[in-house]
Scaffold this motif. Structure first.
Motif, PDB file in Angstrom:
ATOM      1  N   LEU A  91     -19.966  -3.573  19.258  1.00  0.00           N
ATOM      2  CA  LEU A  91     -19.213  -3.983  18.066  1.00  0.00           C
ATOM      3  C   LEU A  91     -17.687  -3.968  18.377  1.00  0.00           C
ATOM      4  O   LEU A  91     -17.023  -3.248  19.047  1.00  0.00           O
ATOM      5  N   ASP A  92     -17.095  -5.169  18.081  1.00  0.00           N
ATOM      6  CA  ASP A  92     -15.749  -5.373  18.003  1.00  0.00           C
ATOM      7  C   ASP A  92     -15.021  -4.960  16.765  1.00  0.00           C
ATOM      8  O   ASP A  92     -13.861  -4.363  17.025  1.00  0.00           O
ATOM      9  N   ARG A  93     -15.214  -5.284  15.655  1.00  0.00           N
ATOM     10  CA  ARG A  93     -14.944  -5.172  14.337  1.00  0.00           C
ATOM     11  C   ARG A  93     -15.635  -4.841  13.361  1.00  0.00           C
ATOM     12  O   ARG A  93     -16.904  -5.369  13.216  1.00  0.00           O
ATOM     13  N   PHE A  94     -15.565  -3.698  12.600  1.00  0.00           N
ATOM     14  CA  PHE A  94     -16.316  -3.238  11.382  1.00  0.00           C
ATOM     15  C   PHE A  94     -15.315  -2.976  10.391  1.00  0.00           C
ATOM     16  O   PHE A  94     -14.544  -1.859  10.430  1.00  0.00           O
ATOM     17  N   ASP A  95     -15.170  -3.720   9.489  1.00  0.00           N
ATOM     18  CA  ASP A  95     -14.184  -3.493   8.362  1.00  0.00           C
ATOM     19  C   ASP A  95     -14.859  -3.386   7.035  1.00  0.00           C
ATOM     20  O   ASP A  95     -15.727  -4.410   6.889  1.00  0.00           O
ATOM     21  N   ILE A  96     -14.391  -2.340   5.917  1.00  0.00           N
ATOM     22  CA  ILE A  96     -14.829  -2.504   4.849  1.00  0.00           C
ATOM     23  C   ILE A  96     -13.645  -2.414   3.913  1.00  0.00           C
ATOM     24  O   ILE A  96     -12.689  -1.876   3.856  1.00  0.00           O
ATOM     25  N   ASP A  97     -13.779  -3.686   2.929  1.00  0.00           N
ATOM     26  CA  ASP A  97     -12.512  -3.901   1.966  1.00  0.00           C
ATOM     27  C   ASP A  97     -12.940  -3.005   0.640  1.00  0.00           C
ATOM     28  O   ASP A  97     -13.706  -3.554  -0.111  1.00  0.00           O
ATOM     29  N   PHE A  98     -12.481  -1.963   0.581  1.00  0.00           N
ATOM     30  CA  PHE A  98     -12.659  -0.895  -0.607  1.00  0.00           C
ATOM     31  C   PHE A  98     -11.906  -1.464  -1.896  1.00  0.00           C
ATOM     32  O   PHE A  98     -12.213  -0.905  -3.137  1.00  0.00           O
ATOM     33  N   SER A  99     -11.193  -2.488  -1.968  1.00  0.00           N
ATOM     34  CA  SER A  99     -10.654  -3.115  -2.936  1.00  0.00           C
ATOM     35  C   SER A  99     -11.918  -3.941  -3.709  1.00  0.00           C
ATOM     36  O   SER A  99     -11.682  -4.408  -4.684  1.00  0.00           O
ATOM     37  N   LEU A 100     -12.739  -4.326  -2.785  1.00  0.00           N
ATOM     38  CA  LEU A 100     -13.793  -5.375  -3.453  1.00  0.00           C
ATOM     39  C   LEU A 100     -15.141  -4.458  -3.415  1.00  0.00           C
ATOM     40  O   LEU A 100     -15.981  -4.610  -4.437  1.00  0.00           O
ATOM     41  N   CYS A 101     -15.372  -3.406  -2.715  1.00  0.00           N
ATOM     42  CA  CYS A 101     -16.357  -2.674  -2.603  1.00  0.00           C
ATOM     43  C   CYS A 101     -16.810  -1.918  -4.206  1.00  0.00           C
ATOM     44  O   CYS A 101     -15.820  -1.632  -4.727  1.00  0.00           O
ATOM     45  N   MET A 102     -18.072  -2.004  -4.664  1.00  0.00           N
ATOM     46  CA  MET A 102     -18.538  -1.292  -5.757  1.00  0.00           C
ATOM     47  C   MET A 102     -19.233  -0.178  -5.798  1.00  0.00           C
ATOM     48  O   MET A 102     -19.664   0.352  -6.781  1.00  0.00           O
ATOM     49  N   TYR A 103     -19.217   0.462  -4.291  1.00  0.00           N
ATOM     50  CA  TYR A 103     -19.902   1.476  -4.098  1.00  0.00           C
ATOM     51  C   TYR A 103     -21.350   1.774  -4.586  1.00  0.00           C
ATOM     52  O   TYR A 103     -21.610   2.876  -5.086  1.00  0.00           O
ATOM     53  N   CYS A 104     -21.947   0.535  -4.355  1.00  0.00           N
ATOM     54  CA  CYS A 104     -23.237   0.549  -4.748  1.00  0.00           C
ATOM     55  C   CYS A 104     -24.514   1.623  -3.670  1.00  0.00           C
ATOM     56  O   CYS A 104     -25.516   2.002  -3.939  1.00  0.00           O
ATOM     57  N   PHE A 122     -12.377  11.179  -1.585  1.00  0.00           N
ATOM     58  CA  PHE A 122     -12.232  10.360  -2.575  1.00  0.00           C
ATOM     59  C   PHE A 122     -10.763  10.097  -2.701  1.00  0.00           C
ATOM     60  O   PHE A 122     -10.007   9.182  -3.252  1.00  0.00           O
ATOM     61  N   GLU A 123      -9.912  10.591  -1.936  1.00  0.00           N
ATOM     62  CA  GLU A 123      -8.398  10.763  -1.876  1.00  0.00           C
ATOM     63  C   GLU A 123      -7.913   9.771  -0.785  1.00  0.00           C
ATOM     64  O   GLU A 123      -7.604  10.288   0.208  1.00  0.00           O
ATOM     65  N   TYR A 124      -8.148   8.568  -0.919  1.00  0.00           N
ATOM     66  CA  TYR A 124      -7.739   7.516  -0.050  1.00  0.00           C
ATOM     67  C   TYR A 124      -6.979   6.356  -0.668  1.00  0.00           C
ATOM     68  O   TYR A 124      -6.979   5.424  -0.443  1.00  0.00           O
ATOM     69  N   ALA A 125      -6.192   6.827  -1.706  1.00  0.00           N
ATOM     70  CA  ALA A 125      -5.519   5.606  -2.612  1.00  0.00           C
ATOM     71  C   ALA A 125      -4.381   5.244  -1.474  1.00  0.00           C
ATOM     72  O   ALA A 125      -3.851   5.899  -0.842  1.00  0.00           O
ATOM     73  N   GLU A 126      -3.856   4.064  -1.871  1.00  0.00           N
ATOM     74  CA  GLU A 126      -2.858   3.340  -1.281  1.00  0.00           C
ATOM     75  C   GLU A 126      -2.035   2.634  -2.145  1.00  0.00           C
ATOM     76  O   GLU A 126      -2.140   2.275  -3.131  1.00  0.00           O
ATOM     77  N   TYR A 127      -0.706   2.591  -1.619  1.00  0.00           N
ATOM     78  CA  TYR A 127       0.284   1.745  -2.527  1.00  0.00           C
ATOM     79  C   TYR A 127       0.275   0.313  -2.453  1.00  0.00           C
ATOM     80  O   TYR A 127       0.661  -0.354  -3.308  1.00  0.00           O
ATOM     81  N   ASP A 128      -0.325  -0.250  -1.404  1.00  0.00           N
ATOM     82  CA  ASP A 128      -0.352  -1.742  -1.045  1.00  0.00           C
ATOM     83  C   ASP A 128      -2.190  -1.764  -0.968  1.00  0.00           C
ATOM     84  O   ASP A 128      -2.923  -1.240  -0.225  1.00  0.00           O
ATOM     85  N   ILE A 129      -2.473  -2.912  -1.703  1.00  0.00           N
ATOM     86  CA  ILE A 129      -4.121  -3.089  -1.731  1.00  0.00           C
ATOM     87  C   ILE A 129      -4.491  -3.677  -0.422  1.00  0.00           C
ATOM     88  O   ILE A 129      -5.700  -3.398  -0.251  1.00  0.00           O
ATOM     89  N   ARG A 130      -3.524  -4.036   0.379  1.00  0.00           N
ATOM     90  CA  ARG A 130      -4.256  -4.552   1.759  1.00  0.00           C
ATOM     91  C   ARG A 130      -4.336  -3.236   2.611  1.00  0.00           C
ATOM     92  O   ARG A 130      -5.255  -3.584   3.627  1.00  0.00           O
ATOM     93  N   ASP A 131      -4.099  -2.306   2.208  1.00  0.00           N
ATOM     94  CA  ASP A 131      -4.492  -0.862   3.169  1.00  0.00           C
ATOM     95  C   ASP A 131      -5.928  -0.589   2.853  1.00  0.00           C
ATOM     96  O   ASP A 131      -6.102   0.584   3.395  1.00  0.00           O
ATOM     97  N   LEU A 132      -6.430  -1.203   1.803  1.00  0.00           N
ATOM     98  CA  LEU A 132      -7.695  -0.545   1.409  1.00  0.00           C
ATOM     99  C   LEU A 132      -8.810  -1.312   2.214  1.00  0.00           C
ATOM    100  O   LEU A 132      -9.885  -1.099   2.290  1.00  0.00           O
ATOM    101  N   VAL A 133      -8.408  -1.992   3.317  1.00  0.00           N
ATOM    102  CA  VAL A 133      -9.317  -2.453   4.330  1.00  0.00           C
ATOM    103  C   VAL A 133      -9.219  -1.686   5.261  1.00  0.00           C
ATOM    104  O   VAL A 133      -8.470  -1.290   6.133  1.00  0.00           O
ATOM    105  N   HIS A 134     -10.448  -0.868   5.367  1.00  0.00           N
ATOM    106  CA  HIS A 134     -10.601   0.327   6.604  1.00  0.00           C
ATOM    107  C   HIS A 134     -11.228  -0.319   7.844  1.00  0.00           C
ATOM    108  O   HIS A 134     -12.499  -0.878   7.655  1.00  0.00           O
TER     109      HIS A 134
END
Length: 172
Positions: A91-104, A122-134
């Protein structure tokens, strides 16, 4: 003329309700001051146990939002006594974009290797939407917050593995 009698009567009634509510002493506890009590196994953020990930891509393929990004490479593993070296995915990269995720939770259910878990955080809010890619490191930090699975029901049926082990020990 308005339905309530004189013009603006609806506004006056609304302001009266607001004033009455403001003057009443509230027993409701508000979130920033008091942390909410979440039900067990509640959904918050998705955690990744990278050691269990075999890069099978099932989670990414089953995701209806296509918010999981995975990259890997193949590595040769020498097995003593084998005719040729084996290959395994790393595994080199595993990213989840929580700005797109619908938590299904489909990705968690689809993973046959128990690499993905729900964390109640649940406290992982960000000021910039680009930071929601974990990335995999940030997703790995959430593993420590995953609660243990619930205990088995002592009055329920034993697991199939336990039944098979009991049969083998009785036969021996």
């Amino acid at each position: 003329m308005s339905a309530g009698g004189f013009p603006g009567s609806g506004l006056a009634k609304g302001l009266a309700v607001t004033l009455k509510t403001m003057t009443r002493r509230s027993t409701t506890q508000q979130y920033p001051d008091v942390a909410p009590e979440l039900p067990p196994r509640s959904r918050g953020v998705i955690a990744l146990l990278a050691e269990n990930c075999t890069v099978c891509m099932l989670c990414s393929r089953e995701c209806p939002d296509w918010c999981i990004y995975i990259d890997s490479h193949k590595e040769e593993v020498l097995v003593p006594g084998a005719a040729r070296p084996r290959q395994r995915n790393v595994l080199d990269r595993f990213d989840i974009d929580f700005s797109l995720c619908m938590y299904c939770g489909i990705c968690i259910e689809a993973c046959p290797f128990d690499a993905l878990y729900w964390s109640p955080e649940f406290e992982y809010a960000e000021y910039d939407i680009r930071d929601l890619v974990h990335d995999k490191d940030r997703l790995g930090e959430w593993v420590a917050t995953v609660p243990p699975p619930p205990a088995h029901d002592p009055m329920g049926e034993p697991a199939k593995e336990e039944q098979n082990a009991a049969k083998k020990s009785a036969a021996a």
